[in-house]
Design an enzyme around this catalytic site. Structure first.
Site, short mmCIF file in Angstrom:
data_model
loop_
_atom_site.label_atom_id
_atom_site.label_comp_id
_atom_site.label_asym_id
_atom_site.label_seq_id
_atom_site.Cartn_x
_atom_site.Cartn_y
_atom_site.Cartn_z
N HIS A 66 0.84 -1.19 0.00
CA HIS A 66 0.00 0.00 0.00
C HIS A 66 0.88 1.25 0.00
CE1 HIS A 66 -3.53 -2.25 1.80
NE2 HIS A 66 -2.55 -3.01 2.26
N TYR A 67 0.28 2.39 -0.35
CA TYR A 67 0.87 3.65 0.11
C TYR A 67 -0.06 4.25 1.13
CZ TYR A 67 -1.86 6.35 -3.51
OH TYR A 67 -2.82 6.92 -4.30
N THR A 68 0.53 5.15 1.98
CA THR A 68 -0.27 5.70 3.07
C THR A 68 -1.29 6.71 2.54
OG1 THR A 68 1.55 7.25 3.44
CG2 THR A 68 1.42 5.35 4.92
N HIS A 121 -2.46 -3.21 -3.42
CA HIS A 121 -3.81 -3.06 -2.90
C HIS A 121 -4.79 -2.91 -4.06
CE1 HIS A 121 -6.57 -0.95 0.29
NE2 HIS A 121 -6.96 -2.18 0.02
N GLU A 156 2.41 -0.86 4.62
CA GLU A 156 2.13 0.52 4.20
C GLU A 156 3.46 1.21 3.88
OE1 GLU A 156 -0.54 2.34 3.68
OE2 GLU A 156 -2.18 1.17 4.55
N ASP A 208 -3.48 2.31 -4.90
CA ASP A 208 -2.15 2.22 -4.31
C ASP A 208 -1.52 0.83 -4.48
OD1 ASP A 208 -4.25 1.41 -2.41
OD2 ASP A 208 -2.72 1.35 -0.85
ZN LIG Z 1 -4.04 0.55 0.53
#
Ligand SMILES: [Zn+2]
Length: 260
Positions: A35-37, A142, A100, A152
């Site tokens: 993921h990215y935040t 994700h 993340e 993301d």
């Molecule tokens: Zn995500």
């Protein structure tokens, strides 16, 4: 939650999250979801992932300088994937480790991922893959498991660099050229073949032969991951060829599982 010993030897800190549960029926994780935040600052992101009541968390967060903080023990079910699906399985949180990666994301300018950060993600994933027997083709975005909701870690995420280090399944994308393409509204056997191929890889997608909104979202997710030069949800020649070579390079066992 009490503090705990990090599962990864390269995690420098533990900040225990209040948000976690038990994995369903003792399901052992054999997937990694990246993921990215997607938030303007790190402190806010960590607060969000740890504070009781937010109902979100992840096992790890990787900062821009490469530091790795563990938030939830790997044995527990973190709440990072939400409504999602892959290879016929819907409870992605129960079967995965969630990581993340600090990046402001598409809504806040979407900067490049620094090399130090990517190196840390690679090292963290390699350790998890080794300890948990995660196959390369089950290191996913994700957006792969939730294509209608999520972007993301996005098309700037250097999947090729990860693959060069043995993390994730990836093939060189076919060059973008002019020519015929399948797009929103097309109804044909070729669309059904495309949907079938995407489903074989693991995407949740209807096999109707109609290029509908859901199909476009899955093609977009595929492009973000495997053909980032153009992310437009149109299945052009390059997209179709890249998908074919990806499937051809997938271990036979993986395709059989995905097609269930
Ligand atoms: Zn995500």
């Amino acid at each position: 939650m009490r503090t705990f010993t990090p599962d990864s030897s390269i995690a420098s800190d533990v900040i225990p999250s209040a948000n976690y549960g038990d994995r369903a029926k003792g399901r052992q994780p054999d997937m990694i979801v990246l993921h990215y935040t997607g938030m303007p600052d790190v402190e806010g992101a960590i607060r969000q992932l740890c504070a009781a009541g937010t109902d979100v968390s992840a096992h790890y967060i990787v900062l821009e300088d490469g530091r790795i903080v563990q938030l939830v023990p790997e044995a527990r079910r973190a709440w990072h994937a939400g409504v999602s699906s892959w290879a016929g399985e819907d409870d992605i949180n129960s079967c995965s480790i969630g990581i993340e990666i600090v990046n402001r994301g598409h809504d806040w300018g979407y900067p490049e991922f620094p090399l130090r950060q990517i190196a840390a993600v690679i090292a963290l994933c390699r350790g998890i893959m080794l300890r948990r027997n995660v196959p390369s083709h089950r290191v996913l975005a994700h957006s792969d498991v939730a294509p209608s909701r999520k972007k993301d870690p996005g098309e700037k995420f250097p999947w090729h660099s990860l693959a060069n280090s043995g993390v994730g399944h990836w093939v060189q994308p076919a060059p973008v050229v002019r020519g015929e393409s399948l797009k929103l509204g097309t109804i044909s056997e070729s669309v059904r073949d495309l949907q079938q191929a995407l489903a074989r890889y693991g995407y949740a997608i209807p096999r109707s032969g109609k290029y509908d909104g859901a199909t476009m979202e899955v093609v977009t997710a595929f492009q973000r991951h495997f053909r980032p030069a153009r992310v437009d949800g149109v299945a052009d020649h390059s997209t179709l060829i890249t998908l074919q070579s990806l499937l051809a390079s997938l271990p036979a066992k993986a395709v059989a599982v995905a097609a269930r």
